[in-house]
Design a protein around this motif. Structure first.
Motif, PDB file in Angstrom:
ATOM      1  N   TYR A   1       0.822  -1.208   0.000  1.00 36.50           N
ATOM      2  CA  TYR A   1       0.000   0.000   0.000  1.00 36.50           C
ATOM      3  C   TYR A   1       0.857   1.260   0.000  1.00 36.50           C
ATOM      4  N   GLY A   2       0.337   2.280  -0.650  1.00 41.20           N
ATOM      5  CA  GLY A   2       0.951   3.600  -0.676  1.00 41.20           C
ATOM      6  C   GLY A   2       0.092   4.515  -1.518  1.00 41.20           C
ATOM      7  N   ASP A   3       0.498   5.750  -1.624  1.00 40.28           N
ATOM      8  CA  ASP A   3      -0.228   6.724  -2.435  1.00 40.28           C
ATOM      9  C   ASP A   3      -0.246   6.255  -3.891  1.00 40.28           C
ATOM     10  N   PRO A   4      -1.433   5.941  -4.457  1.00 35.76           N
ATOM     11  CA  PRO A   4      -1.465   5.421  -5.831  1.00 35.76           C
ATOM     12  C   PRO A   4      -1.045   6.437  -6.888  1.00 35.76           C
ATOM     13  N   ASP A   5      -0.927   7.716  -6.516  1.00 37.20           N
ATOM     14  CA  ASP A   5      -0.383   8.701  -7.451  1.00 37.20           C
ATOM     15  C   ASP A   5       1.124   8.526  -7.639  1.00 37.20           C
ATOM     16  N   PHE A   6       1.750   7.777  -6.719  1.00 36.73           N
ATOM     17  CA  PHE A   6       3.192   7.564  -6.777  1.00 36.73           C
ATOM     18  C   PHE A   6       3.558   6.087  -6.917  1.00 36.73           C
ATOM     19  N   SER A   7       2.689   5.210  -6.425  1.00 40.88           N
ATOM     20  CA  SER A   7       2.987   3.782  -6.406  1.00 40.88           C
ATOM     21  C   SER A   7       1.905   3.015  -7.154  1.00 40.88           C
ATOM     22  N   ASP A   8       2.308   1.997  -7.873  1.00 35.78           N
ATOM     23  CA  ASP A   8       1.376   1.135  -8.589  1.00 35.78           C
ATOM     24  C   ASP A   8       0.884   0.064  -7.619  1.00 35.78           C
ATOM     25  N   VAL A   9      -0.224   0.350  -6.940  1.00 41.70           N
ATOM     26  CA  VAL A   9      -0.752  -0.558  -5.921  1.00 41.70           C
ATOM     27  C   VAL A   9      -1.677  -1.580  -6.593  1.00 41.70           C
ATOM     28  N   PRO A  10      -1.410  -2.875  -6.453  1.00 40.29           N
ATOM     29  CA  PRO A  10      -2.179  -3.892  -7.179  1.00 40.29           C
ATOM     30  C   PRO A  10      -3.501  -4.244  -6.491  1.00 40.29           C
ATOM     31  N   MET A  11      -4.390  -3.268  -6.344  1.00 40.73           N
ATOM     32  CA  MET A  11      -5.619  -3.513  -5.598  1.00 40.73           C
ATOM     33  C   MET A  11      -6.491  -4.569  -6.258  1.00 40.73           C
ATOM     34  N   GLU A  12      -6.582  -4.553  -7.568  1.00 35.45           N
ATOM     35  CA  GLU A  12      -7.423  -5.545  -8.240  1.00 35.45           C
ATOM     36  C   GLU A  12      -6.920  -6.957  -7.961  1.00 35.45           C
ATOM     37  N   ALA A  13      -5.606  -7.132  -8.012  1.00 36.95           N
ATOM     38  CA  ALA A  13      -5.031  -8.450  -7.741  1.00 36.95           C
ATOM     39  C   ALA A  13      -5.199  -8.834  -6.274  1.00 36.95           C
ATOM     40  N   LEU A  14      -5.063  -7.866  -5.362  1.00 43.51           N
ATOM     41  CA  LEU A  14      -5.195  -8.153  -3.933  1.00 43.51           C
ATOM     42  C   LEU A  14      -6.588  -8.665  -3.567  1.00 43.51           C
ATOM     43  N   LEU A  15      -7.599  -8.238  -4.312  1.00 42.67           N
ATOM     44  CA  LEU A  15      -8.975  -8.645  -4.028  1.00 42.67           C
ATOM     45  C   LEU A  15      -9.501  -9.686  -5.021  1.00 42.67           C
ATOM     46  N   SER A  16      -8.635 -10.192  -5.890  1.00 46.61           N
ATOM     47  CA  SER A  16      -9.085 -11.170  -6.874  1.00 46.61           C
ATOM     48  C   SER A  16      -9.388 -12.505  -6.204  1.00 46.61           C
ATOM     49  N   PRO A  17     -10.382 -13.252  -6.707  1.00 44.53           N
ATOM     50  CA  PRO A  17     -10.735 -14.544  -6.087  1.00 44.53           C
ATOM     51  C   PRO A  17      -9.558 -15.511  -6.017  1.00 44.53           C
ATOM     52  N   GLU A  18      -8.705 -15.515  -7.026  1.00 50.88           N
ATOM     53  CA  GLU A  18      -7.581 -16.448  -7.046  1.00 50.88           C
ATOM     54  C   GLU A  18      -6.592 -16.131  -5.923  1.00 50.88           C
TER      55      GLU A  18
END
Length: 595
Positions: A325-342
């Motif tokens: 986690y971090g400011d998404p304006d500066f870091s590419d935070v993989p939120m979609e992957a973190l919440l993916s069913p797999e």
């Protein structure tokens, strides 16, 4: 079940907050025709006076709202960024520090609370800024009732104030300082807000342009100028040294509170809304995703199986927070992957019958884990514990007195919702600015001094805050606004409450009153950034056999007081139009009101 209070019921409006005065102010605004946004702003400014040890005018404030007129939800980001001069090279290279201090001037971000409240009022409210501020100004001018914790906090930093932060002593040690149950005023802060209104209320200005003028005076006028002047003189902080701040009037002038879409996760027929990964809010979504594959309804909500399952899920979610986690304006935070069913299924498989003592960040979408030194965090916690045990006067010498947070939830008769969590700028965070009567926050203590990390320090970047309001939709319509103070515990107590409501059928007050718990297993966001592997704190009302079973599973269980876990509040709207609300009885401060 027995509850300390009823779940408040009404149809006109409900307000729940962490202090009864703020709740009554919010309700007074609703009764006078204001909407939820007017009421929340008035309550928020009032909280600065009645809970000054927990928030302040120069603090932070994330807000989640639902606008009935627009039919949409928004996040207003009142988390200000780091100053342009706050760099790793400055802190590490020039000052020789290996960690951001927890107090003082150096860790001050651009203050965000005022502009967040003002933007919400400007775009969604109906009242003038003067009408909203009159409550806070009245309490600042004539005195607000002080709870015992205000006095205790002032006493904990008395030596620091007397010897180092003399401008704070002038405000908070005046006439002996605040007394429990007594009235205490802050006339300098009253004058700050009155001057703000005088500068904003030029003839012919509309309500909206008056608010815009006040925002300009705050971020580009006399408030910013006073901050710029004052932080140039070094002040003692938790490093044991005196450091000047780098926050400037230019930093203030170029920032305004932004508006974003909330992140969401569907849990048991409801959609949960949180702020983005510049907050710890997504940890709640991750925790719920892990619990979603378990039969929570079959678990005793105050039994060992429930406590174990929730705690182990939170350990995994908070490990991912630290790694990704971090400011998404500066870091590419993989939120979609973190919440993916797999990914969720892979992580859920790590939860066994025994408590994990490991710190286990995942690799969502193949994302590598970088820069997480768990062993160092454990060592820092042990070092602090040893210092406290030997009588080292850390708090009085360095001002290492942590602040907490406030919260307010409001629903009005038109169907507008607000959930807001103001914090920082508390009286013990940094020396009071004498012209303003308040002090800067220290949220930049949450940065790591490695700019390559997701939460690594960079100029203009938002520190990853613990502040985390919540909203819940049911069948696509707004259902509940809720939240809590508590730093790292905010996104522990909130999923516990929601799981008990949705899986076991408890109402707001019942879910709040049930004994709760928290873990300190992961790396803390606050100085000195420690970690305590396996530590699990149970409220004292848990049955002894629950604690024994959890110990048998490997948890390092500690028992807290009978009423020691959580400061939750919440408000919800039922399908038939009834409004319900509840508030935490612990500490005898939080109240829900309505009709």
């Amino acid at each position: 079940m027995f509850t300390t209070r009823p779940e408040i019921a009404g149809t006109f409006g409900v307000v729940a907050s962490t202090h009864w005065v703020a709740s009554q102010v919010g309700m007074a605004v609703l009764e006078r025709g204001g909407n939820a946004f007017d009421a929340a702003a008035a309550a928020g400014f009032t909280l600065q006076m009645v809970e000054p040890h927990l928030n302040g005018p120069l603090g932070d404030c994330p807000i989640i709202l639902h606008s009935a007129a627009l039919g949409t939800q928004q996040v207003i980001c009142g988390q200000g960024p780091s100053p342009s001069g706050l760099t790793v090279a400055h802190v590490k290279g020039q000052l020789g520090l290996d960690m951001m201090p927890g107090t003082g001037f150096l860790a001050a971000p651009v203050p965000g609370a005022f502009d967040a409240w003002a933007r919400m009022l400007q775009e969604h409210g109906t009242w003038r800024l003067r009408d909203v501020l009159e409550y806070a100004i009245g309490y600042a001018r004539h005195g607000a009732p002080m709870v015992g914790r205000v006095k205790a906090t002032v006493e904990s930093v008395r030596r620091l104030f007397e010897q180092e932060w003399t401008t704070s002593a002038a405000i908070w040690l005046r006439d002996g300082g605040p007394q429990a149950g007594g009235l205490y005023s802050n006339p300098t802060l009253a004058e700050t807000y009155e001057r703000l209104l005088r500068e904003a209320e030029a003839p012919g200005r509309s309500r909206e342009t008056q608010i815009e003028a006040a925002r300009e005076a705050w971020h580009g006028g006399f408030v910013a100028e006073a901050i710029d002047r004052f932080v140039r003189s070094p002040a003692m902080d938790t490093s044991g040294e005196r450091h000047a701040g780098v926050l400037t009037g230019q930093d203030m002038a170029k920032w305004r509170a932004g508006v974003e879409k909330p992140l969401t996760y569907d849990f048991k027929g409801h959609t949960v809304l949180k702020c983005g990964p510049w907050s710890q809010g997504p940890t709640m979504l991750q925790t719920l995703s892990l619990l979603d594959g378990m039969d929570l309804a079959a678990m005793d909500p105050v039994g060992a199986e429930f406590v174990h399952a929730v705690t182990e899920a939170m350990k995994l979610a908070y490990a991912d927070r630290e790694a990704h986690y971090g400011d998404p304006d500066f870091s590419d935070v993989p939120m979609e992957a973190l919440l993916s069913p797999e990914y969720v299924a892979q992580r859920r498989a790590l939860i066994g019958r025994e408590a994990s003592m490991e710190f286990r960040p995942g690799t969502p979408g193949g994302r590598p884990v970088r820069g997480v030194d768990y062993a160092a965090a454990v060592a820092r916690a042990e070092e602090m514990r040893a210092a406290e045990g030997s009588g080292e006067p850390t708090v009085s010498r360095l001002g290492a007195s942590g602040g907490d947070t406030c919260h307010v939830d409001i629903i009005d008769r038109w169907g507008n919702f607000v959930s807001a969590t103001p914090s920082a700028g508390w009286l013990q965070s940094s020396p009071a600015i004498p012209e303003l009567g308040c002090c800067l926050g220290t949220r930049c203590q949450m940065f790591w001094l490695d700019e390559t990390l997701p939460n690594g320090l960079q100029p203009g970047k938002r520190p990853r805050t613990t502040l985390s309001p919540s909203m819940v939709l049911k069948d696509g319509a707004p259902y509940m606004a809720y939240g809590t103070p508590g730093g790292e515990q905010q996104d522990q107590w909130q999923p516990i409450m929601l799981a008990r409501m949705l899986a076991h059928g408890f109402n707001i007050q019942e879910a709040i009153d049930l004994p709760s718990f928290h873990s300190e297993h992961w790396v803390s966001s606050f100085w000195p950034r420690g970690a305590k592997p396996g530590k699990l704190v149970l409220e004292g009302r848990f049955k002894p056999e629950v604690a024994e079973e959890l110990r048998a599973r490997g948890h390092k269980v500690e028992m807290g007081g009978d009423w020691s876990e959580g400061r939750l509040t919440g408000a919800r709207r039922l399908a038939d139009g009834q409004l319900r609300a509840g508030a935490n009885p612990r500490g005898m401060q939080g109240y829900a009101v309505g009709r």
